[in-house]
Design an enzyme around this catalytic site. Structure first.
Site, mmCIF file in Angstrom:
data_model
loop_
_atom_site.group_PDB
_atom_site.id
_atom_site.type_symbol
_atom_site.label_atom_id
_atom_site.label_comp_id
_atom_site.label_asym_id
_atom_site.label_seq_id
_atom_site.Cartn_x
_atom_site.Cartn_y
_atom_site.Cartn_z
ATOM 1 N N GLY A 190 0.785 -1.237 0.000
ATOM 2 C CA GLY A 190 0.000 0.000 0.000
ATOM 3 C C GLY A 190 0.810 1.277 0.000
ATOM 4 O O GLY A 190 0.341 2.311 -0.459
ATOM 5 N N GLU A 238 4.589 4.363 5.510
ATOM 6 C CA GLU A 238 3.405 3.494 5.552
ATOM 7 C C GLU A 238 2.246 4.154 4.812
ATOM 8 O O GLU A 238 2.118 5.384 4.831
ATOM 9 C CB GLU A 238 2.963 3.331 7.017
ATOM 10 C CG GLU A 238 3.508 2.116 7.712
ATOM 11 C CD GLU A 238 2.608 0.898 7.553
ATOM 12 O OE1 GLU A 238 1.873 0.816 6.544
ATOM 13 O OE2 GLU A 238 2.649 0.045 8.436
ATOM 14 N N ASP A 239 1.367 3.343 4.230
ATOM 15 C CA ASP A 239 0.158 3.900 3.626
ATOM 16 C C ASP A 239 -0.797 4.418 4.694
ATOM 17 O O ASP A 239 -1.272 5.541 4.633
ATOM 18 C CB ASP A 239 -0.544 2.852 2.737
ATOM 19 C CG ASP A 239 -0.788 1.516 3.446
ATOM 20 O OD1 ASP A 239 -0.407 1.359 4.620
ATOM 21 O OD2 ASP A 239 -1.360 0.619 2.792
ATOM 22 N N ASP A 294 -3.634 1.995 11.177
ATOM 23 C CA ASP A 294 -4.999 1.694 11.610
ATOM 24 C C ASP A 294 -4.931 1.234 13.065
ATOM 25 O O ASP A 294 -4.916 2.054 13.974
ATOM 26 C CB ASP A 294 -5.542 0.624 10.648
ATOM 27 C CG ASP A 294 -6.956 0.202 10.933
ATOM 28 O OD1 ASP A 294 -7.676 0.947 11.625
ATOM 29 O OD2 ASP A 294 -7.363 -0.873 10.467
ATOM 30 N N LYS A 299 -5.745 6.537 11.431
ATOM 31 C CA LYS A 299 -7.084 6.453 12.030
ATOM 32 C C LYS A 299 -6.911 6.453 13.549
ATOM 33 O O LYS A 299 -6.741 5.381 14.150
ATOM 34 C CB LYS A 299 -7.768 5.153 11.619
ATOM 35 C CG LYS A 299 -8.060 5.016 10.145
ATOM 36 C CD LYS A 299 -8.754 3.673 9.914
ATOM 37 C CE LYS A 299 -8.950 3.387 8.456
ATOM 38 N NZ LYS A 299 -9.476 2.020 8.238
ATOM 39 N N PHE A 325 -13.362 2.260 6.309
ATOM 40 C CA PHE A 325 -12.514 1.541 5.360
ATOM 41 C C PHE A 325 -12.400 2.357 4.070
ATOM 42 O O PHE A 325 -13.402 2.684 3.433
ATOM 43 C CB PHE A 325 -13.101 0.166 5.055
ATOM 44 C CG PHE A 325 -12.195 -0.658 4.188
ATOM 45 C CD1 PHE A 325 -11.062 -1.257 4.710
ATOM 46 C CD2 PHE A 325 -12.462 -0.812 2.835
ATOM 47 C CE1 PHE A 325 -10.209 -2.007 3.903
ATOM 48 C CE2 PHE A 325 -11.624 -1.566 2.026
ATOM 49 C CZ PHE A 325 -10.495 -2.160 2.560
ATOM 50 N N ASP A 357 -6.108 -0.974 -1.159
ATOM 51 C CA ASP A 357 -6.969 -1.863 -1.955
ATOM 52 C C ASP A 357 -8.143 -2.417 -1.168
ATOM 53 O O ASP A 357 -8.152 -2.400 0.064
ATOM 54 C CB ASP A 357 -6.147 -3.054 -2.457
ATOM 55 C CG ASP A 357 -5.830 -4.042 -1.336
ATOM 56 O OD1 ASP A 357 -5.387 -3.587 -0.261
ATOM 57 O OD2 ASP A 357 -6.050 -5.240 -1.519
ATOM 58 N N ARG A 389 -6.077 0.059 -5.881
ATOM 59 C CA ARG A 389 -4.788 0.689 -5.527
ATOM 60 C C ARG A 389 -4.386 1.782 -6.503
ATOM 61 O O ARG A 389 -3.676 2.718 -6.152
ATOM 62 C CB ARG A 389 -3.670 -0.357 -5.524
ATOM 63 C CG ARG A 389 -3.763 -1.382 -4.427
ATOM 64 C CD ARG A 389 -2.442 -2.129 -4.322
ATOM 65 N NE ARG A 389 -2.520 -3.365 -3.568
ATOM 66 C CZ ARG A 389 -2.483 -3.449 -2.243
ATOM 67 N NH1 ARG A 389 -2.403 -2.352 -1.523
ATOM 68 N NH2 ARG A 389 -2.537 -4.617 -1.640
HETATM 69 P P1 5GP Z 1 -2.565 -1.788 11.116
HETATM 70 O O1 5GP Z 1 -1.496 -2.835 11.226
HETATM 71 O O2 5GP Z 1 -2.146 -0.416 11.567
HETATM 72 O O3 5GP Z 1 -3.870 -2.227 11.748
HETATM 73 O O4 5GP Z 1 -2.954 -1.699 9.603
HETATM 74 C C1 5GP Z 1 -2.049 -1.398 8.680
HETATM 75 C C2 5GP Z 1 -2.401 -1.963 7.336
HETATM 76 O O5 5GP Z 1 -3.778 -2.334 7.217
HETATM 77 C C3 5GP Z 1 -2.185 -0.891 6.324
HETATM 78 O O6 5GP Z 1 -0.857 -0.871 5.891
HETATM 79 C C4 5GP Z 1 -3.176 -1.265 5.241
HETATM 80 O O7 5GP Z 1 -2.583 -2.191 4.349
HETATM 81 C C5 5GP Z 1 -4.305 -1.935 5.984
HETATM 82 N N1 5GP Z 1 -5.432 -1.002 6.215
HETATM 83 C C6 5GP Z 1 -5.765 -0.378 7.367
HETATM 84 N N2 5GP Z 1 -6.847 0.412 7.216
HETATM 85 C C7 5GP Z 1 -7.217 0.275 5.916
HETATM 86 C C8 5GP Z 1 -8.258 0.867 5.131
HETATM 87 O O8 5GP Z 1 -9.092 1.681 5.562
HETATM 88 N N3 5GP Z 1 -8.297 0.500 3.819
HETATM 89 C C9 5GP Z 1 -7.419 -0.383 3.270
HETATM 90 N N4 5GP Z 1 -7.577 -0.654 1.970
HETATM 91 N N5 5GP Z 1 -6.424 -0.949 3.977
HETATM 92 C C10 5GP Z 1 -6.316 -0.615 5.291
#
Ligand code: 5GP
Length: 179
Positions: free
Chosen positions: A50, A104-105, A108, A136, A157, A164, A170
């Site tokens: 991402g 990082e993209d 979350d 977030k 989301f 994606d 993407r």
């Molecule tokens: P975390 O490990 O912080 O929970 O999540 C990180 C990864 O979850 C991100 O790098 C991304 O790939 C995915 N992710 C988290 N939130 C979203 C979202 O709203 N949409 C999408 N498409 N991917 C997300």
């Protein structure tokens, strides 16, 4: 009339952030990075998949010398975090004594970073900071110091701009939110 919805697989998404809004937010992050890393030579560690689009736009705005490497992790299936991070492709570069900027993209739950940071820290870099396109705050489950965030978003989301939904979306230059 509102802007049209898009459909990816079985889900409808509505426009949420335009490419122009995203670009403005990245400009601000780049300004700070350029000031903070002036005269240093950071190693940008881009988290795939991402992070590719944000990294491309951010790094074109970075004016100093830098190195760029890619790592790949996955913690998501569909629209929900699995809570587990699988490291797919590791970091082979020597990070000892380096100023690392992890790109990082989206942050979350923070699970991905919570897993990656100790791994990187074990290799004794001089510093590690995080640059993320989206954050977030309502989802975060770990104490993380997120220094370079382009945009904070609600706990929805989103797709587009590198993100994606089961492989699709993407390539979209704008960001969309699930309806
Ligand atoms: P975390 O490990 O912080 O929970 O999540 C990180 C990864 O979850 C991100 O790098 C991304 O790939 C995915 N992710 C988290 N939130 C979203 C979202 O709203 N949409 C999408 N498409 N991917 C997300």
């Amino acid at each position: 009339m509102g802007q049209p919805l898009i459909t990816l697989h079985d889900k409808a998404f509505q426009p949420y952030l335009s490419a122009a809004e995203i670009a403005t937010a990245i400009d601000q992050v780049a300004l700070r990075l350029n000031a903070d890393y002036a005269g240093r030579q950071p190693l940008f560690v881009v988290v795939l998949t991402g992070g590719f689009m944000f990294a491309t736009d951010l790094l074109k705005r970075f004016t100093g010398n830098c190195e760029i490497v890619f790592i790949r992790v996955a913690s998501y299936e569909g629209t929900g975090s699995t809570g587990q991070v699988q490291e797919i492709m590791g970091l082979r570069e020597d990070v000892q004594g380096r100023d690392i900027i992890l790109v990082e993209d989206i942050v979350d739950t923070g699970t991905t970073l919570n897993h990656l940071l100790p791994t990187l820290q074990a290799n004794k870099p001089a510093s590690i900071e995080i640059a993320a396109m989206f954050f977030k705050p309502a989802s975060l489950r770990y104490q993380l110091d997120l220094k370079y965030i382009a945009l904070e978003i609600p706990n929805d989301f989103v797709v587009g701009y590198g993100l994606d939904y089961d492989g699709l979306g993407r390539n979209l230059p704008d960001v969309y939110v699930a309806v």
